[in-house]
Scaffold this motif. Structure first.
Motif, mmCIF file in Angstrom:
data_model
loop_
_atom_site.group_PDB
_atom_site.id
_atom_site.type_symbol
_atom_site.label_atom_id
_atom_site.label_comp_id
_atom_site.label_asym_id
_atom_site.label_seq_id
_atom_site.Cartn_x
_atom_site.Cartn_y
_atom_site.Cartn_z
ATOM 1 N N LYS A 175 40.035 30.086 43.329
ATOM 2 C CA LYS A 175 40.950 30.764 42.405
ATOM 3 C C LYS A 175 40.163 31.579 41.386
ATOM 4 C CE LYS A 175 44.939 27.663 42.434
ATOM 5 N NZ LYS A 175 46.073 27.227 41.626
ATOM 6 N N PRO A 176 40.684 32.724 40.994
ATOM 7 C CA PRO A 176 39.946 33.603 40.083
ATOM 8 C C PRO A 176 39.928 33.040 38.665
ATOM 9 C CG PRO A 176 42.148 34.453 40.429
ATOM 10 C CD PRO A 176 42.002 33.255 41.341
ATOM 11 N N PRO A 181 44.587 36.812 35.925
ATOM 12 C CA PRO A 181 43.215 36.937 36.437
ATOM 13 C C PRO A 181 42.416 37.946 35.614
ATOM 14 C CG PRO A 181 44.738 36.834 38.264
ATOM 15 C CD PRO A 181 45.585 36.882 37.013
ATOM 16 N N MET A 184 32.578 38.658 41.792
ATOM 17 C CA MET A 184 33.923 38.912 42.335
ATOM 18 C C MET A 184 33.883 39.440 43.768
ATOM 19 S SD MET A 184 35.805 39.876 38.909
ATOM 20 C CE MET A 184 35.378 38.865 37.483
#
Lengths: 446, 446
Positions: B27-28, B37, B56
């Motif tokens: 999960k970000p 996010p 990322m």
């Protein structure tokens, strides 16, 4: 290529004894009482026969027992590393290589001989070894080796190092050894010294006397020495033999080999495997670097002398500052010794090794530069070799050499010395030329 | 064969990003204000874009820049070593291998990521990095890396480690960094903590807050984190990638991989390169070992939480004991962290990594046994992995496994902790199961 590695299968399986190759040989040890050459039988009280045979051997090659090879394989062959980041920082076109002996369990080249010595003692039924240690590198190495061969180990550690390097004690404890500061109250000789010099920093010469007295007074105990003697030098030739094979791998050959000199074992160990080439006309220089505060090779006398203060050892023919000389408490504790290996002394006398002395502060400066460029923090002893290598690399920028030095050990347990250097607490000491007569006035008369 | 080595030319030239391979992904991070996010732009104040792109990234492979490879070559590839002497002492037929990350300049795996982080910051014109350090391994690593790339470095060192490990300061000084005990008087947050808890031992969570405040308040400064974040894990995959190549060389494959878990980077770094094989059905276990006193994975909550006490970080989805939890002053300072890498947390959640907790005393005992058999004295953090490997090797003597553990760092600068262990001063601490509700009562509500 940054690191030149060897496979375990490429590790030498024989030690090299250089004595048969030294033009005028090495004079034998003398019995202090008779002044006659001393046979193995008299030394058998403190050393096992396996080592005494090596000490007196006239064979050029000595097999390394399988059991010793197996323990050496824990860290050997050690890497040969190009210090290209140091070269850049110096602005030199010289190539600087170092043999990294700091990868051994106890952090220095000393482990090479410690393992061999523990093995031969164990083989002959010895239960316990007594030894001395200066900076703590030999004591740690022997503690480790004794644990590997299930021997007890008692270490007399020179007082100044005992106080300066507390982590060395922890390391020896980890390997199960017993450690005491020297001079101690546990030997007759230690008690004598403490009475006459209660505040002494101690010295290797004193600690050797204590360990010898310990070994001489117990049936189950023998003595182990971390440098000076011939068999120790033989064990350390594995360094130079590996380095030679590593240079062959990359098709290069050193113009200069540099080592720091305390008792002489790491310097001789890296140099003498190249000796035959030199004698056959190959152009190669050997440079031995010692502290200006304890300048055995550059200012000492070449004479028979005792290896210890209490005059318990045989007489060794070597460069000496006098067996009762107590060097200043410099932070390269492993270089604080009045004498020098008879093998290295003979090589200096025959102009095959060039001695040179440097000061403590320039050595720490060299060590810091090395750490910043190559990452590894060197032991204060090793800083002397680095300083020597830097001098060679910057001597003539128009004539760049290929330099090899022995990185004898890391400085992880010497960081308090660096702290003192950074805070400006350290100073240089120079042994005055004119003091040599006074220092050596008690040399035995042969 | 004792040591399996790789040539420099065999060192991986790409890092592995395991996130695309994790079944339900990771999960970000969330913006604490909006709970949305968080994009790279908001993080760009404290991290360079080169690292944020990696953080990322959805690409499985990331090229290692040539400049980074060159510095890594100082000590990499690191050896894979068979701990056959330890096996013998345990009386097990299991094979125990370890990846020796203690050979790096600062003595641990941390240098792998430090070099990469310093490089990307330098490339983007940053002049100075601020960071925190627990046991001192990350601080030393970043100090070294900053010197290599000519950056200033400021290290906030957790108070208890600052006092326990003075030689770490000397090492960071050698590399030219500035070090201060955390909490300090140099940040607003440090002053707050000192006011409310004047005698605090500090924690990584507090030190992170101080370093973040420092970086946020100066134009020339960015922040560097030694574990937890995705890009740090990617950098550490070089460990497992090398290990995989080394096992291929000898035609073996591990049944179990063990790593100690603080923020998760050394454990994930050695494990995840084997993840695809596991997902494709290969039988291999990953075991993460954490201290019973700070049992993030075994007793923590899986939730969004801050990475630091002052709530300056984004919200990370991870196992956590609560961002204001201050763990007891155990001697494995690098494992005293309330959270855990989101990558490693996801792998635990998906039952791909099995967490387990052990006590301080059994770890030091394991470390001593390792030192006595294999020579090398491990860091207290690494002792946890060794303890884990010993448990695996002796669990079922009739079913001997091939075990790989990450020897994350040596203990040369942790010997005072061993002294305390030998003298009986150390004790175990267990985090009581029922305390988790209280510890995590301030978790942010998402």
């Amino acid at each position: 290529m940054k690191k030149i590695q060897l496979e375990e299968s490429e590790m030498p399986t024989q030690w090299y004894n250089c004595i048969p190759d030294i033009p005028n040989g090495v004079k034998p040890p003398l019995d202090p009482e008779t002044k006659e050459p001393m046979g193995p039988e008299k030394l058998a009280a403190v050393f096992p026969m396996g080592l005494l045979e090596q000490e007196m051997s006239d064979q050029s090659w000595i097999d390394i027992p399988k059991e010793v090879q197996e323990v050496l394989h824990i860290w050997r062959p050690s890497p040969l590393i190009r210090a290209d980041n140091l070269e850049k920082a110096l602005g030199t076109k010289a190539k600087i290589y170092f043999k990294h002996e700091g990868v051994s369990p106890s952090g220095s080249h000393k482990t090479n001989s410690a393992v061999a010595q523990a093995y031969y003692n164990k083989r002959e039924g010895v239960k316990r070894l007594a030894t001395e240690t200066g900076a703590g590198q030999w004591g740690s190495a022997l503690s480790f080796a004794c644990h590997k061969f299930d021997l007890e180990c008692k270490v007399y550690m020179v007082r100044v190092s005992y106080d300066q390097k507390p982590y060395r004690k922890s390391m020896m404890n980890t390997y199960g050894a017993e450690i005491i500061a020297s001079p101690s109250n546990e030997t007759e000789f230690g008690r004598q010294i403490l009475k006459s010099h209660p505040d002494t920093a101690g010295s290797l010469g004193i600690a050797i006397s204590e360990a010898l007295e310990d070994a001489g007074s117990r049936e189950d105990t023998k003595y182990a020495l971390g440098s000076v003697l011939n068999h120790v030098i033989h064990h350390q030739t594995i360094i130079g033999l590996e380095a030679k094979a590593q240079f062959e791998k990359i098709g290069e050959y050193p113009d200069v080999i540099v080592g720091c000199c305390g008792g002489g074992s790491n310097a001789a160990g890296i140099m003498v495997p190249f000796l035959r080439d030199k004698l056959e006309g190959k152009k190669i220089e050997f440079v031995g670097i010692e502290p200006a505060s304890c300048p055995t090779l550059t200012k000492g006398k070449y004479a028979y002398d005792f290896g210890d203060v209490a005059q318990l050892t045989p007489l060794l023919y070597m460069y000496t500052l006098g067996h009762d000389f107590i060097p200043p408490g410099i932070h390269a504790g492993g270089l604080r010794y009045h004498g020098m290996s008879p093998i290295l002394s003979a090589l200096v006398r025959e102009n095959l090794v060039t001695p040179s002395s440097v000061h403590q502060l320039e050595c720490f400066e060299a060590g810091r530069l090395f750490a910043q460029t190559e990452g590894i923090i060197p032991a204060p002893e090793t800083c002397h070799a680095i300083r020597g290598a830097i001098i060679e690399a910057t001597r003539d920028l128009n004539d760049p050499k290929t330099i090899l030095f022995n990185f004898s050990g890391h400085g992880m347990l010497d960081l308090s010395s660096y702290d003192k250097f950074y805070s400006g607490e350290l100073q240089n000491y120079e042994f005055p030329e004119e003091d040599i007569a006074e220092a050596t006035k008690n040399l035995p008369v042969i």
